[in-house]
Design an enzyme around this catalytic site. Structure first.
Site, PDB file in Angstrom:
ATOM      1  N   GLY A  12     -12.232   9.255   0.267  1.00  0.00           N
ATOM      2  CA  GLY A  12     -12.338  10.661   0.641  1.00  0.00           C
ATOM      3  C   GLY A  12     -11.162  11.504   0.235  1.00  0.00           C
ATOM      4  N   GLY A  13      -9.976  11.162   0.711  1.00  0.00           N
ATOM      5  CA  GLY A  13      -8.854  11.965   0.295  1.00  0.00           C
ATOM      6  C   GLY A  13      -7.690  11.945   1.237  1.00  0.00           C
ATOM      7  NE  ARG A  26     -14.409   9.260   9.789  1.00  0.00           N
ATOM      8  CZ  ARG A  26     -13.491   8.956   8.898  1.00  0.00           C
ATOM      9  NH1 ARG A  26     -12.698   7.925   9.085  1.00  0.00           N
ATOM     10  NH2 ARG A  26     -13.368   9.657   7.796  1.00  0.00           N
ATOM     11  NE  ARG A  43      -7.840   7.089  10.251  1.00  0.00           N
ATOM     12  CZ  ARG A  43      -8.525   7.377   9.155  1.00  0.00           C
ATOM     13  NH1 ARG A  43      -8.066   8.253   8.287  1.00  0.00           N
ATOM     14  NH2 ARG A  43      -9.669   6.785   8.920  1.00  0.00           N
ATOM     15  CG  HIS A  99     -12.855   3.464   8.384  1.00  0.00           C
ATOM     16  ND1 HIS A  99     -12.954   3.066   7.067  1.00  0.00           N
ATOM     17  CD2 HIS A  99     -12.322   4.716   8.359  1.00  0.00           C
ATOM     18  CE1 HIS A  99     -12.511   4.044   6.282  1.00  0.00           C
ATOM     19  NE2 HIS A  99     -12.098   5.036   7.045  1.00  0.00           N
ATOM     20  N   GLY A 115       0.849  -1.198   0.000  1.00  0.00           N
ATOM     21  CA  GLY A 115       0.000   0.000   0.000  1.00  0.00           C
ATOM     22  C   GLY A 115       0.879   1.240   0.000  1.00  0.00           C
ATOM     23  CG  LEU A 121      -4.778   7.886   1.778  1.00  0.00           C
ATOM     24  CD1 LEU A 121      -5.541   8.493   0.597  1.00  0.00           C
ATOM     25  CD2 LEU A 121      -4.238   6.520   1.382  1.00  0.00           C
ATOM     26  CG  HIS A 159     -16.509   5.429   7.742  1.00  0.00           C
ATOM     27  ND1 HIS A 159     -17.711   5.909   7.269  1.00  0.00           N
ATOM     28  CD2 HIS A 159     -15.558   6.245   7.231  1.00  0.00           C
ATOM     29  CE1 HIS A 159     -17.478   6.968   6.491  1.00  0.00           C
ATOM     30  NE2 HIS A 159     -16.174   7.193   6.457  1.00  0.00           N
ATOM     31  CE1 TYR A 194     -11.545  -2.297  -3.301  1.00  0.00           C
ATOM     32  CE2 TYR A 194      -9.406  -2.792  -2.336  1.00  0.00           C
ATOM     33  CZ  TYR A 194     -10.438  -3.116  -3.188  1.00  0.00           C
ATOM     34  OH  TYR A 194     -10.359  -4.259  -3.937  1.00  0.00           O
ATOM     35  CB  ALA A 195      -8.200   5.533   0.610  1.00  0.00           C
ATOM     36  CD  GLU A 234     -12.928  13.398   4.502  1.00  0.00           C
ATOM     37  OE1 GLU A 234     -13.387  12.650   3.654  1.00  0.00           O
ATOM     38  OE2 GLU A 234     -11.837  13.203   5.057  1.00  0.00           O
TER      39      GLU A 234
HETATM   40  C1  SIN Z   1     -13.820   8.588   3.991  1.00  0.00           C
HETATM   41  O1  SIN Z   1     -13.703   8.883   2.805  1.00  0.00           O
HETATM   42  O2  SIN Z   1     -14.817   8.810   4.660  1.00  0.00           O
HETATM   43  C2  SIN Z   1     -12.697   7.864   4.646  1.00  0.00           C
HETATM   44  C3  SIN Z   1     -11.573   8.771   4.811  1.00  0.00           C
HETATM   45  C4  SIN Z   1     -10.812   8.403   6.016  1.00  0.00           C
HETATM   46  O3  SIN Z   1     -11.205   7.513   6.748  1.00  0.00           O
HETATM   47  O4  SIN Z   1      -9.789   9.045   6.258  1.00  0.00           O
END
Ligand code: SIN
Length: 531
Positions: free
Chosen positions: A48-49, A274, A370, A335, A14, A376, A228, A45-46, A113
């Site tokens: 969001g960013g 979350r 987190r 998650h 990864g 990432l 999540h 598979y990530a 986010e």
């Molecule tokens: C998401 O896109 O909700 C996941 C992003 C993350 O968990 O950092």
């Protein structure tokens, strides 16, 4: 047994593993082993960013503060500072290697986010950010002739002697090989598959955590599992992540009666942390006697939804949910693992020559919870740091690097079997029951009673740890069981609620909450005070 000698060994492909490989490639031959295809990782598979303080309105100091707040008092501050300060450089470098992040005109487009006080999430192709990172990093790695990859190579164990790691024992197409290395980097990702509901891909079975544990490594804060809030819950649909960025763009959570509810739980409503959103969903599901709640985007512009979330739109449509026209059935799933193999800020573990980076590691950067889209970035920053540290370690060794005796952490020689016969049927049944037990007893809300039940169930299955298994599925199950035991024991010991760890019998931060929990096979779970 086949033997191979390399300078550097990386387990996992990864973002963290590939970024480490790029640092190591100029200094020797690098072998990347991965149990599936190289691109099959959580990174891929990530959606969001990737969070980074690069916008005109942002500062690394604000990213630092947001990360500490999300971590709920348990982040290691030096690790967070490194993350936010080195992050912008790692992103600029990625762009120079060809990463195409979405732009508004010529400027990078940042989204919002939960728990971020600025728009700072970069994204690519709408909702395929991880895939873009994986593409760019794999291309970059391919440009180094010194790096080779072994796909479908399952790492059974590390080779350790007197606190030093000499490489690993790898199974390829049923055959065991020994790989000797001057330095080894673990980058195997997380353990979401120990839960029956998870956003994680099938490969996330906690292998790196389990093999490190058997080798004598310290696991830290394993009770902190981030759930999540929004995972697709449709008949026959996979457990597909619905990015938090959807709530960042205005999606609303409703119970099955259509009532919005998040404002009743937190002033930040849909963008609350979350753990708060997950517990709110659980309480609404109980109140309405339902298996799920709804994520509603139907008030947003259809063209915007399709262009901003193309992968999510297409995937949901495949399962007969048109997200532009109807609310999406969702419920939470496991998650991200904040805990992992304890490392310093260079990825060094307590075992000489063994480094860890990414989700498998615990640098302390995430604390008890987190901050969204920091993972990432962590993979890039700490993958590079672990790679550099492994080079320093490996190039400092003269001569051949081999243990005196060839002995993996878990000796599986003939005669170690307990004699127990375990059928394929048993394996699948135990795997199913283990995941269900973890979800129901060690999930979003835990208490002494549920954890004790989990402990005794896991104990019942412990006999499988002595069976000399050989297939990937069997070996994964052993790893899943060991990791589940560590999560459960750590959750039993932590008698307070902090970050993602919520104990209904200790619903506050009671004395000692600031301590970390360490786990070793020798000593079990114990507390360690923050230095
Ligand atoms: C998401 O896109 O909700 C996941 C992003 C993350 O968990 O950092």
């Amino acid at each position: 047994m086949r033997e191979e000698e390399v300078d550097f060994l990386i387990i996992g492909s990864g973002v963290a593993g590939l970024r480490a490989a790029i640092e190591m490639a100029p200094y020797g031959d690098v072998l990347v082993v991965t149990k599936d295809l190289p691109a099959e990782s959580s990174t891929e598979y990530a959606q969001g960013g990737i969070a980074v303080a690069l916008s005109d309105e942002d500062e690394v100091g604000i990213h630092y503060e947001d990360t500490l707040r999300a971590g709920d008092g348990l982040c290691r501050e030096d690790a967070v500072r490194i993350l936010v300060e080195e992050g912008p450089e790692r992103i600029r470098e990625l762009i120079s290697w060809g990463a195409e992040f979405d732009r508004e005109g010529t400027k990078l487009d940042f989204t919002m986010e939960a728990a971020h006080s600025r728009k700072r999430i970069l994204h690519a192709h709408g909702d395929s950010t991880g895939r873009e990172l994986e593409r760019v990093l794999l291309n970059k790695v391919r440009s180094f002739p010194s790096v080779k990859k072994y796909p479908f190579a399952f790492t059974e164990d590390l080779l350790v002697e007197d606190g030093e790691c000499y490489g690993s024992l790898v199974r390829v197409r049923g055959e065991l090989s020994v790989v000797f290395a001057r330095a080894t980097v673990l980058a195997t990702g997380g353990a979401g598959q120990v839960y029956s509901r998870t956003t994680n891909p099938a490969v996330s079975t906690g292998d790196g955590m389990a093999i490190a544990l058997r080798a004598g490594a310290v696991l830290e804060d394993m009770e902190f599992i981030q759930f999540h809030p929004t995972v697709l819950f449709a008949p026959s649909a996979p457990q597909f992540l619905l990015s938090e960025a959807m709530r960042g763009e205005g999606a609303i959570l409703r119970n099955i009666r259509g009532e919005p509810f998040m404002k009743n739980y937190h002033p930040d409503a849909e963008l609350a942390p979350r753990d708060v959103v997950c517990r709110a969903i659980v309480s609404q599901m109980a109140r309405t006697n339902s298996t799920h709640v709804l994520l509603d985007l139907t008030h947003l512009d259809e063209t915007f939804i399709k262009s901003r979330f193309p992968r999510i739109y297409a995937t949901c449509l495949q399962y007969d949910v048109d997200i532009t026209k109807e609310p999406i059935p969702v419920s939470p799933g496991a998650h991200y693992s904040m805990g992992g193999v304890k490392t310093d800020t260079d990825g060094a573990t307590n075992i000489g020559g063994l480094f860890a980076a990414g989700e498998v590691a615990c640098t302390g950067v995430h604390g008890a919870n987190r901050l969204a889209s920091n993972s990432l970035l962590e993979g890039l920053v700490y993958g590079a740091r672990a790679g550099r540290a492994a080079v320093r370690y490996g190039t400092g060794i003269t001569g051949r690097r081999r243990p005196l005796r060839l002995r993996p952490a878990r000796d599986k020689g003939v005669g170690t079997s307990s004699g127990t016969k375990v059928s394929k049927f048993d394996i699948e049944e135990i795997r199913h029951l283990l995941r269900k037990t973890m979800w129901e007893r060690v999930g979003i809300i835990r208490c002494a009673e549920s954890l004790a039940e989990a402990r005794s169930k896991l104990e019942e299955w412990s006999f499988i740890l002595d069976v000399p298994f050989g297939t990937r599925r069997e070996l994964e199950l052993q790893n899943m069981l060991e990791v589940s035991q560590v999560i459960t024991e750590s959750a039993i010991l932590r008698k307070n609620s902090v970050g993602a760890h919520y104990r209904s019998d200790f619903p506050k931060k009671f004395e000692g909450w600031k301590d970390h929990i360490l786990f070793t096979n020798e000593k079990g779970a114990r507390y360690e005070s923050i230095p």
